[in-house]
Design a protein around this motif. Structure first.
Motif, PDB file in Angstrom:
ATOM      1  N   ARG A 113       0.848  -1.206   0.000  1.00  0.00           N
ATOM      2  CA  ARG A 113       0.000   0.000   0.000  1.00  0.00           C
ATOM      3  C   ARG A 113       0.876   1.247   0.000  1.00  0.00           C
ATOM      4  NH1 ARG A 113      -5.186  -1.362   2.265  1.00  0.00           N
ATOM      5  NH2 ARG A 113      -5.423  -3.561   1.685  1.00  0.00           N
ATOM      6  N   TRP A 114       0.385   2.290  -0.657  1.00  0.00           N
ATOM      7  CA  TRP A 114       1.072   3.592  -0.673  1.00  0.00           C
ATOM      8  C   TRP A 114       0.455   4.541   0.345  1.00  0.00           C
ATOM      9  CZ3 TRP A 114       5.177   6.259  -2.114  1.00  0.00           C
ATOM     10  CH2 TRP A 114       5.096   7.658  -2.076  1.00  0.00           C
ATOM     11  N   GLN A 115       1.264   5.352   0.967  1.00  0.00           N
ATOM     12  CA  GLN A 115       0.767   6.501   1.745  1.00  0.00           C
ATOM     13  C   GLN A 115       1.627   7.722   1.388  1.00  0.00           C
ATOM     14  OE1 GLN A 115      -1.823   6.861   3.783  1.00  0.00           O
ATOM     15  NE2 GLN A 115      -2.401   4.727   4.108  1.00  0.00           N
ATOM     16  N   LEU A 142       3.897  -2.320  -6.124  1.00  0.00           N
ATOM     17  CA  LEU A 142       5.281  -2.085  -5.683  1.00  0.00           C
ATOM     18  C   LEU A 142       6.034  -1.187  -6.673  1.00  0.00           C
ATOM     19  CD1 LEU A 142       7.309  -2.668  -3.458  1.00  0.00           C
ATOM     20  CD2 LEU A 142       7.939  -4.771  -4.651  1.00  0.00           C
ATOM     21  N   ASP A 143       5.837  -1.436  -7.965  1.00  0.00           N
ATOM     22  CA  ASP A 143       6.472  -0.582  -8.992  1.00  0.00           C
ATOM     23  C   ASP A 143       6.073   0.875  -8.797  1.00  0.00           C
ATOM     24  OD1 ASP A 143       7.581  -2.799 -10.185  1.00  0.00           O
ATOM     25  OD2 ASP A 143       6.279  -2.791 -11.958  1.00  0.00           O
ATOM     26  N   GLU A 144       4.793   1.084  -8.517  1.00  0.00           N
ATOM     27  CA  GLU A 144       4.287   2.449  -8.373  1.00  0.00           C
ATOM     28  C   GLU A 144       4.893   3.124  -7.141  1.00  0.00           C
ATOM     29  OE1 GLU A 144      -0.020   2.467  -8.829  1.00  0.00           O
ATOM     30  OE2 GLU A 144      -0.008   4.524  -8.024  1.00  0.00           O
ATOM     31  N   LYS A 151      10.989   9.423  -8.040  1.00  0.00           N
ATOM     32  CA  LYS A 151      10.708  10.722  -8.658  1.00  0.00           C
ATOM     33  C   LYS A 151      10.864  11.864  -7.674  1.00  0.00           C
ATOM     34  CE  LYS A 151       7.867   9.746 -12.671  1.00  0.00           C
ATOM     35  NZ  LYS A 151       6.559   9.209 -12.997  1.00  0.00           N
ATOM     36  N   SER A 152      10.575  11.584  -6.402  1.00  0.00           N
ATOM     37  CA  SER A 152      10.617  12.651  -5.402  1.00  0.00           C
ATOM     38  C   SER A 152      12.021  12.810  -4.817  1.00  0.00           C
ATOM     39  CB  SER A 152       9.638  12.333  -4.289  1.00  0.00           C
ATOM     40  OG  SER A 152      10.120  11.205  -3.608  1.00  0.00           O
ATOM     41  N   GLY A 153      12.964  11.989  -5.275  1.00  0.00           N
ATOM     42  CA  GLY A 153      14.344  12.110  -4.791  1.00  0.00           C
ATOM     43  C   GLY A 153      14.548  11.558  -3.394  1.00  0.00           C
ATOM     44  N   CYS A 154      13.613  10.709  -2.939  1.00  0.00           N
ATOM     45  CA  CYS A 154      13.708  10.145  -1.578  1.00  0.00           C
ATOM     46  C   CYS A 154      14.530   8.865  -1.537  1.00  0.00           C
ATOM     47  CB  CYS A 154      12.318   9.754  -1.064  1.00  0.00           C
ATOM     48  SG  CYS A 154      11.235  11.118  -0.782  1.00  0.00           S
ATOM     49  N   MET A 175      15.232 -11.717  -8.043  1.00  0.00           N
ATOM     50  CA  MET A 175      14.332 -11.069  -8.989  1.00  0.00           C
ATOM     51  C   MET A 175      13.970  -9.652  -8.507  1.00  0.00           C
ATOM     52  SD  MET A 175      10.748 -10.675  -9.188  1.00  0.00           S
ATOM     53  CE  MET A 175       9.959 -12.051  -8.362  1.00  0.00           C
ATOM     54  N   VAL A 176      13.695  -9.512  -7.216  1.00  0.00           N
ATOM     55  CA  VAL A 176      13.339  -8.185  -6.673  1.00  0.00           C
ATOM     56  C   VAL A 176      14.521  -7.227  -6.810  1.00  0.00           C
ATOM     57  CG1 VAL A 176      12.769  -6.929  -4.548  1.00  0.00           C
ATOM     58  CG2 VAL A 176      11.590  -9.076  -5.075  1.00  0.00           C
ATOM     59  N   HIS A 177      15.712  -7.685  -6.469  1.00  0.00           N
ATOM     60  CA  HIS A 177      16.918  -6.849  -6.537  1.00  0.00           C
ATOM     61  C   HIS A 177      17.184  -6.399  -7.977  1.00  0.00           C
ATOM     62  CE1 HIS A 177      20.695  -5.169  -5.543  1.00  0.00           C
ATOM     63  NE2 HIS A 177      21.453  -6.233  -5.706  1.00  0.00           N
ATOM     64  N   GLN A 178      16.953  -7.324  -8.928  1.00  0.00           N
ATOM     65  CA  GLN A 178      17.189  -6.983 -10.337  1.00  0.00           C
ATOM     66  C   GLN A 178      16.134  -6.032 -10.887  1.00  0.00           C
ATOM     67  OE1 GLN A 178      17.757 -11.190 -11.627  1.00  0.00           O
ATOM     68  NE2 GLN A 178      19.488 -10.365 -12.776  1.00  0.00           N
ATOM     69  N   ARG A 179      14.942  -6.105 -10.321  1.00  0.00           N
ATOM     70  CA  ARG A 179      13.854  -5.242 -10.774  1.00  0.00           C
ATOM     71  C   ARG A 179      14.060  -3.793 -10.321  1.00  0.00           C
ATOM     72  NH1 ARG A 179       8.456  -7.261 -12.137  1.00  0.00           N
ATOM     73  NH2 ARG A 179       7.004  -5.523 -12.241  1.00  0.00           N
ATOM     74  N   TYR A 180      14.684  -3.619  -9.139  1.00  0.00           N
ATOM     75  CA  TYR A 180      14.921  -2.272  -8.583  1.00  0.00           C
ATOM     76  C   TYR A 180      16.397  -2.142  -8.218  1.00  0.00           C
ATOM     77  CZ  TYR A 180       9.923  -3.195  -7.823  1.00  0.00           C
ATOM     78  OH  TYR A 180       8.609  -3.572  -7.974  1.00  0.00           O
ATOM     79  N   PRO A 181      17.290  -2.170  -9.211  1.00  0.00           N
ATOM     80  CA  PRO A 181      18.734  -2.276  -8.916  1.00  0.00           C
ATOM     81  C   PRO A 181      19.315  -1.052  -8.212  1.00  0.00           C
ATOM     82  CG  PRO A 181      18.339  -2.006 -11.281  1.00  0.00           C
ATOM     83  CD  PRO A 181      17.001  -2.158 -10.658  1.00  0.00           C
TER      84      PRO A 181
END
Ligand code: MET
Length: 243
Positions: A113-115, A142-144, A151-154, A175-181
Motif C-alpha cells: 500500500r502507498w501513503q 510495488l512498482d508504483e 521521482k521525489s528524490g527520496c 528477482m526483486v533486486h534486479q527489478r529495482y537495482p
C-alpha cells in the motif's frame, strides 16, 4: 478532532535489530492490523486476533507522550512497525509531530500500500514477501511505490529487504533486486522458530542459517551489491516481545 491510530505496543529505548539502520538506538511503535498473514510472521499477534484486547486507539499526541514517558531524553529515533503501518492514513500526524520534535523516523512495510507520508520517512524499509510466506507480491503496486519515491528524490532514504528461508525465497530475492537495482538491498535470515524459547538453541540455528545465506550470496553474481544481515534482536533476546 485528532485522528486515532490503532497501537499494539510502544517500547524502548532499544536497538533496531534489522535492516538498513541495524544497531540504531530507537523506540518502537507497533501498529495493529495487516493486509498480509505471512506463514512465519514473528508479530502475528498484530493481526491474528490473539492480542485484540491490547489494541489502544491513540492520538499522535498520546503516542508522543508515551514515548517520552518511556524514553525520556534517551532517544532521537522512532521506528514504526506492525502489522502493516501503511494501512493507517492517520500516521501522518504522528510522523509530523515526531519530526517537529527533531526525531528521525523509520518505518517498516511490505510495500503493498502507498501513503503520501512515505515521503517524510527518514529510513523506509520496504520488505516484499517471498514465496515461503504464502503471500503474493502485487508488483504493479510495488512498482508504483518505488517510482513515486524515485521521482521525489527520496531514494537514499529507502531500502528493500527480503527475508530468505529457502532456495525459492533466494530466487525471489534475486528477482526483486534486479527489478529495482538502484535501491539498497538487504537479505535477511528468516526465523522459522518463532516459538523456540531456548535462546541458545535458537542462536545456533539462526547462525547456521546465516552461514548458509552468506554462502549463497557470495556465490551469486546478481547479489554483488546485496548486504546480508541476521536479526540481531533474535540473536540477543530470542523470541521475546517488547525488546
Ligand atoms: N509488515 C511490515 C513488514 O512486512 C512490518 C512488520 S513485519 C512483522 O515489513
Amino acid at each position: 478532532m485528532a485522528s486515532k491510530i490503532p497501537v499494539l505496543e510502544i517500547f524502548g529505548p532499544t536497538i533496531q535489530g534489522e535492516g538498513m539502520v541495524i544497531g540504531q538506538k530507537t523506540m518502537f511503535v507497533r501498529t495493529a492490523g495487516c493486509d498480509y498473514s505471512c506463514r512465519w510472521c514473528d508479530s502475528a499477534f498484530t493481526w491474528d486476533g490473539s492480542a485484540k484486547d491490547e489494541i489502544k486507539q491513540m492520538t499522535a499526541e498520546e503516542i508522543w507522550e508515551r514515548l517520552l514517558e518511556l524514553g525520556g531524553d534517551r532517544f532521537s529515533h522512532v521506528t514504526i512497525s506492525g502489522g502493516n503501518p501503511a494501512l493507517i492514513k492517520a500516521l501522518d500526524e504522528l510522523i509530523l509531530l515526531l519530526k517537529d520534535n527533531g526525531i528521525r523516523v523509520a518505518l517498516e512495510t511490505q510495500g503493498s500500500r502507498w501513503q503520501d507520508w512515505f515521503y517524510h520517512i527518514d529510513d523506509l524499509t520496504i520488505s516484499p514477501k517471498p514465496p515461503s510466506s504464502g503471500m503474493t507480491t502485487n508488483f504493479a503496486v510495488l512498482d508504483e511505490i518505488i517510482e513515486k519515491l524515485m521521482k521525489s528524490g527520496c531514494i537514499d532514504h529507502v531500502s528493500l529487504k527480503v527475508v530468505v528461508f529457502d532456495d525459492g525465497d533466494f530466487e525471489y530475492a534475486k528477482m526483486v533486486h534486479q527489478r529495482y537495482p538502484y535501491i539498497s538491498f538487504y537479505l535477511q535470515v528468516g526465523n522459522d522458530e518463532v516459538t523456540e524459547c531456548d535462546n541458545a538453541t535458537l542462536r545456533t540455528k539462526l547462525l547456521d542459517k546465516l552461514e548458509w545465506l552468506i554462502e549463497k550470496t557470495v556465490e551469486t553474481k546478481e547479489m554483488n551489491d546485496a548486504r546480508v544481515l541476521p536479526q540481531l534482536h533474535a540473536l540477543v533476546w530470542g523470541n521475546k516481545r517488547g525488546v
